[in-house]
Design a protein around this motif. Structure first.
Motif, PDB file in Angstrom:
ATOM      1  N   VAL A 188      -1.520 -63.136 104.676  1.00  0.00           N
ATOM      2  CA  VAL A 188      -0.632 -63.006 105.840  1.00  0.00           C
ATOM      3  C   VAL A 188      -0.559 -64.343 106.579  1.00  0.00           C
ATOM      4  O   VAL A 188       0.519 -64.794 107.001  1.00  0.00           O
ATOM      5  CB  VAL A 188      -1.115 -61.885 106.773  1.00  0.00           C
ATOM      6  CG1 VAL A 188      -0.327 -61.889 108.080  1.00  0.00           C
ATOM      7  CG2 VAL A 188      -0.971 -60.527 106.090  1.00  0.00           C
ATOM      8  N   GLY A 189      -1.709 -65.003 106.735  1.00  0.00           N
ATOM      9  CA  GLY A 189      -1.737 -66.303 107.405  1.00  0.00           C
ATOM     10  C   GLY A 189      -0.919 -67.349 106.668  1.00  0.00           C
ATOM     11  O   GLY A 189      -0.202 -68.155 107.282  1.00  0.00           O
ATOM     12  N   MET A 190      -0.996 -67.365 105.321  1.00  0.00           N
ATOM     13  CA  MET A 190      -0.199 -68.315 104.535  1.00  0.00           C
ATOM     14  C   MET A 190       1.295 -68.041 104.689  1.00  0.00           C
ATOM     15  O   MET A 190       2.100 -68.976 104.791  1.00  0.00           O
ATOM     16  CB  MET A 190      -0.592 -68.228 103.062  1.00  0.00           C
ATOM     17  CG  MET A 190      -1.934 -68.832 102.723  1.00  0.00           C
ATOM     18  SD  MET A 190      -2.295 -68.722 100.960  1.00  0.00           S
ATOM     19  CE  MET A 190      -1.105 -69.881 100.288  1.00  0.00           C
ATOM     20  N   THR A 191       1.667 -66.757 104.715  1.00  0.00           N
ATOM     21  CA  THR A 191       3.077 -66.400 104.889  1.00  0.00           C
ATOM     22  C   THR A 191       3.633 -66.994 106.180  1.00  0.00           C
ATOM     23  O   THR A 191       4.700 -67.627 106.189  1.00  0.00           O
ATOM     24  CB  THR A 191       3.238 -64.867 104.908  1.00  0.00           C
ATOM     25  OG1 THR A 191       2.724 -64.319 103.685  1.00  0.00           O
ATOM     26  CG2 THR A 191       4.697 -64.473 105.058  1.00  0.00           C
ATOM     27  N   CYS A 192       2.891 -66.802 107.268  1.00  0.00           N
ATOM     28  CA  CYS A 192       3.344 -67.301 108.573  1.00  0.00           C
ATOM     29  C   CYS A 192       3.322 -68.835 108.619  1.00  0.00           C
ATOM     30  O   CYS A 192       4.236 -69.463 109.172  1.00  0.00           O
ATOM     31  CB  CYS A 192       2.464 -66.721 109.685  1.00  0.00           C
ATOM     32  SG  CYS A 192       2.528 -64.925 109.803  1.00  0.00           S
ATOM     33  N   SER A 193       2.282 -69.448 108.037  1.00  0.00           N
ATOM     34  CA  SER A 193       2.157 -70.913 108.067  1.00  0.00           C
ATOM     35  C   SER A 193       3.278 -71.587 107.280  1.00  0.00           C
ATOM     36  O   SER A 193       3.842 -72.592 107.729  1.00  0.00           O
ATOM     37  CB  SER A 193       0.802 -71.336 107.498  1.00  0.00           C
ATOM     38  OG  SER A 193      -0.257 -70.771 108.240  1.00  0.00           O
ATOM     39  N   LEU A 194       3.610 -71.039 106.106  1.00  0.00           N
ATOM     40  CA  LEU A 194       4.685 -71.618 105.300  1.00  0.00           C
ATOM     41  C   LEU A 194       6.039 -71.467 105.984  1.00  0.00           C
ATOM     42  O   LEU A 194       6.894 -72.360 105.910  1.00  0.00           O
ATOM     43  CB  LEU A 194       4.707 -70.964 103.918  1.00  0.00           C
ATOM     44  CG  LEU A 194       3.573 -71.389 102.979  1.00  0.00           C
ATOM     45  CD1 LEU A 194       3.471 -70.441 101.784  1.00  0.00           C
ATOM     46  CD2 LEU A 194       3.779 -72.831 102.502  1.00  0.00           C
ATOM     47  N   ALA A 195       6.232 -70.334 106.691  1.00  0.00           N
ATOM     48  CA  ALA A 195       7.475 -70.153 107.441  1.00  0.00           C
ATOM     49  C   ALA A 195       7.571 -71.183 108.569  1.00  0.00           C
ATOM     50  O   ALA A 195       8.641 -71.773 108.809  1.00  0.00           O
ATOM     51  CB  ALA A 195       7.548 -68.737 108.006  1.00  0.00           C
ATOM     52  N   ALA A 196       6.446 -71.427 109.264  1.00  0.00           N
ATOM     53  CA  ALA A 196       6.429 -72.437 110.338  1.00  0.00           C
ATOM     54  C   ALA A 196       6.664 -73.844 109.777  1.00  0.00           C
ATOM     55  O   ALA A 196       7.367 -74.655 110.379  1.00  0.00           O
ATOM     56  CB  ALA A 196       5.093 -72.374 111.081  1.00  0.00           C
ATOM     57  N   LEU A 197       6.076 -74.113 108.599  1.00  0.00           N
ATOM     58  CA  LEU A 197       6.275 -75.415 107.962  1.00  0.00           C
ATOM     59  C   LEU A 197       7.737 -75.602 107.559  1.00  0.00           C
ATOM     60  O   LEU A 197       8.306 -76.690 107.704  1.00  0.00           O
ATOM     61  CB  LEU A 197       5.360 -75.536 106.742  1.00  0.00           C
ATOM     62  CG  LEU A 197       5.391 -76.857 105.975  1.00  0.00           C
ATOM     63  CD1 LEU A 197       5.102 -78.043 106.882  1.00  0.00           C
ATOM     64  CD2 LEU A 197       4.386 -76.812 104.813  1.00  0.00           C
ATOM     65  N   GLY A 198       8.356 -74.534 107.070  1.00  0.00           N
ATOM     66  CA  GLY A 198       9.771 -74.592 106.729  1.00  0.00           C
ATOM     67  C   GLY A 198      10.632 -74.872 107.953  1.00  0.00           C
ATOM     68  O   GLY A 198      11.566 -75.683 107.905  1.00  0.00           O
ATOM     69  N   LEU A 199      10.286 -74.224 109.068  1.00  0.00           N
ATOM     70  CA  LEU A 199      11.035 -74.421 110.303  1.00  0.00           C
ATOM     71  C   LEU A 199      10.901 -75.867 110.794  1.00  0.00           C
ATOM     72  O   LEU A 199      11.901 -76.523 111.139  1.00  0.00           O
ATOM     73  CB  LEU A 199      10.533 -73.450 111.371  1.00  0.00           C
ATOM     74  CG  LEU A 199      11.240 -73.499 112.732  1.00  0.00           C
ATOM     75  CD1 LEU A 199      12.700 -73.064 112.584  1.00  0.00           C
ATOM     76  CD2 LEU A 199      10.523 -72.601 113.738  1.00  0.00           C
TER      77      LEU A 199
END
Length: 498
Positions: A350-361
């Motif tokens: 779950v943490g990786m999902t959110c972190s990758l989305a933030a990195l994409g943003l």
């Protein structure tokens, strides 16, 4: 999750404290796990060395991708061969073979006069990496008691992270040397841990489970006496291992098991084995489909695109990321046997999902040539560190743990090899396509895709991976068998989803 009604599986007598690893087991696990530092060092050092290689050898970004990814693709060969090899010559000598192969590859890379020579060195080193990734967790799982198997079997991920951090430090320290020299020293230094690892084998015993498969019961007993808390525990573990061997018709009929017939079973699996294969292959697939290796390899490229061109600053970001990764992999190792595999795996995913989305943003806002807002750079750096940290809590260590403990004794080496081969195939595919895809859809778009992959991975882990904490290797097989009447006390609830 652990069922509160589950039996204790005690052999006899009054209830006792769960066995703890003695110092000798810890030492053996540490020495075997140092195999993984070879891959970690390559990942870390290559992320910086490739910048100098591109400038020195005048290679294109497509050649750069092949140079980075070829090691992972060739490690597929080593992974596939390692299962049969370790069944034939034993776990100890497979460790020596892994270190020796990587040593040759490191020397070839360090003295490479051209791109073709450098590629040849990475091919050889890749085979060694494939061997090392399979044998380290397998050997550790087979000598460790159940109560600390999670912690000890997760050590390969700690050494991968330690190798990555060491590679980053070498990049930072050697960046000031002339570019025709610095990358050769960076890659050639990998020979040092390979030599140390090959030498350490004289202190390590053979796996007691491999000895039992070969019918060498007395030797297995001597190893168990060294790796157990006391003689009673050694006898109990020997009884479980020999009973599992007797219950396996092929092992019982064989005088010297060499791994024959295993792939026939993989191609025509029983329902229980099919569930094991789905679990082991699935977690290895998502470990690399998450893009973790590519994120580490190409972080300098991402931040160069964000406007940071100073090489020392780029490598400094890598060192920060490596320290973050190292800290969290230790947290996972310390709590893996307390909280279990599933909670940490789901938390990390779950943490990786959110972190990758933030990195994409953050990356999306850095794509505009005229505007590089500081907040977007900060968000991207924090998101990269968060992504690798959550990976180190969950998918990183737990993939090695699951891969080495879910297969039954006779299938364990070649089953683990098959699962890790999928791991290496995906790692190579992602590493060799990351830049090409990113150039088409942007780095931000690529990170959003990886975030979506991790959503699928999280759902897979929730529905298909049972809890194995605290169970012996011989007991874990029961988790994957067909549910029968009266099995409620043995199988955790989540296995009803399989």
């Amino acid at each position: 999750m652990d069922d509160p009604k589950a039996p204790t599986f005690a052999v006899s007598g009054p209830q006792k404290k769960p066995p703890r690893a003695n110092k000798y087991v810890i030492l053996c696990a540490l020495m075997a796990s140092t195999n993984s530092i070879l891959l970690g060092y390559d990942i870390g050092v290559m992320s910086g060395a490739v910048i100098f290689i591109r400038e020195n050898l005048k290679i294109t970004y497509v050649q750069e991708q092949f140079l980075v990814g070829i090691l992972n693709v060739c490690s597929l060969v080593g992974s596939l061969a390692s299962g049969k090899t370790s069944d034939l010559i034993g776990r100890r000598y497979t460790i020596v073979l892994a270190a020796s192969t990587f040593l040759i590859g490191a020397l070839l890379m360090g003295f490479a006069p051209s791109y073709a020579f450098l590629m040849a060195g990475r091919v050889v080193a890749g085979v060694g990496v494939g061997y090392s990734l399979m044998i380290a967790p397998l050997y550790t799982a087979e000598i460790a008691p159940a109560s600390v198997r999670g912690m000890l079997t997760s050590l390969p991920e700690f050494f991968i992270v330690a190798g990555i951090l060491l590679g980053y430090v070498c990049n930072y320290a050697l960046a000031g040397l002339p570019e025709r020299i610095n990358w050769r020293i960076m890659l050639g230094l990998a020979a040092i841990p390979a030599i140390g690892l090959g030498s350490s084998i004289i202190f390590m015993p053979e796996s007691p489970r491999w000895l039992v498969m070969k019918g060498r019961i007395e030797e297995a007993k001597r190893v168990l006496l060294k790796t157990s808390r006391d003689e009673e525990e050694a006898e109990s573990r020997l009884h479980e291992i020999t009973q599992a061997a007797r219950d396996d018709a092929d092992l019982a009929a064989s005088k010297g098991w060499t791994g024959q017939g295993v792939w026939r079973e993989f191609l025509h699996p029983s329902p229980g084995l099919r569930r094991i294969l789905i679990t082991a292959i699935g977690i290895n697939f998502f470990m690399q489909a998450s893009g973790n290796d590519a994120v580490i390899y190409y972080t300098p490229e991402v931040f160069r695109a964000a406007g940071i061109h100073n090489k020392k600053k780029l490598f400094g970001i890598n060192v920060i990321m490596g320290c973050s990764k190292a800290a969290f992999v230790m947290v996972s190792a310390l709590f893996l046997d307390r909280f279990g595999r599933r909670p940490l795996l789901l938390l990390g995913s779950v943490g990786m999902t959110c972190s990758l989305a933030a990195l994409g943003l953050g990356s999306k806002f850095l794509e505009h040539p005229g505007s590089k807002p500081l907040w977007a750079i900060v968000v991207s750096i924090v998101a990269v560190c968060a992504d690798v940290s959550f990976f180190s809590i969950g998918l990183g260590p737990i993939t090695w743990v699951y891969s080495s403990e879910v297969f039954p004794l006779r299938l364990r080496a070649q089953g683990t090899a098959l699962a890790i081969s999928v791991n290496r195939l995906m790692s190579g595919a992602v590493s060799m396509s990351f830049l090409s895809i990113s150039h088409r859809i942007s780095f931000g778009g690529m990170f959003f895709v990886l975030s979506g992959v991790m959503v699928c991975g999280t759902l897979f882990f929730y529905f298909f991976l049972p809890e194995t904490k605290g169970r012996t290797l011989e007991e874990i097989g029961a988790l994957f068998e067909d549910k029968k009447e009266g099995d409620d006390d043995i199988k955790p609830k989540e296995m009803t989803q399989l």
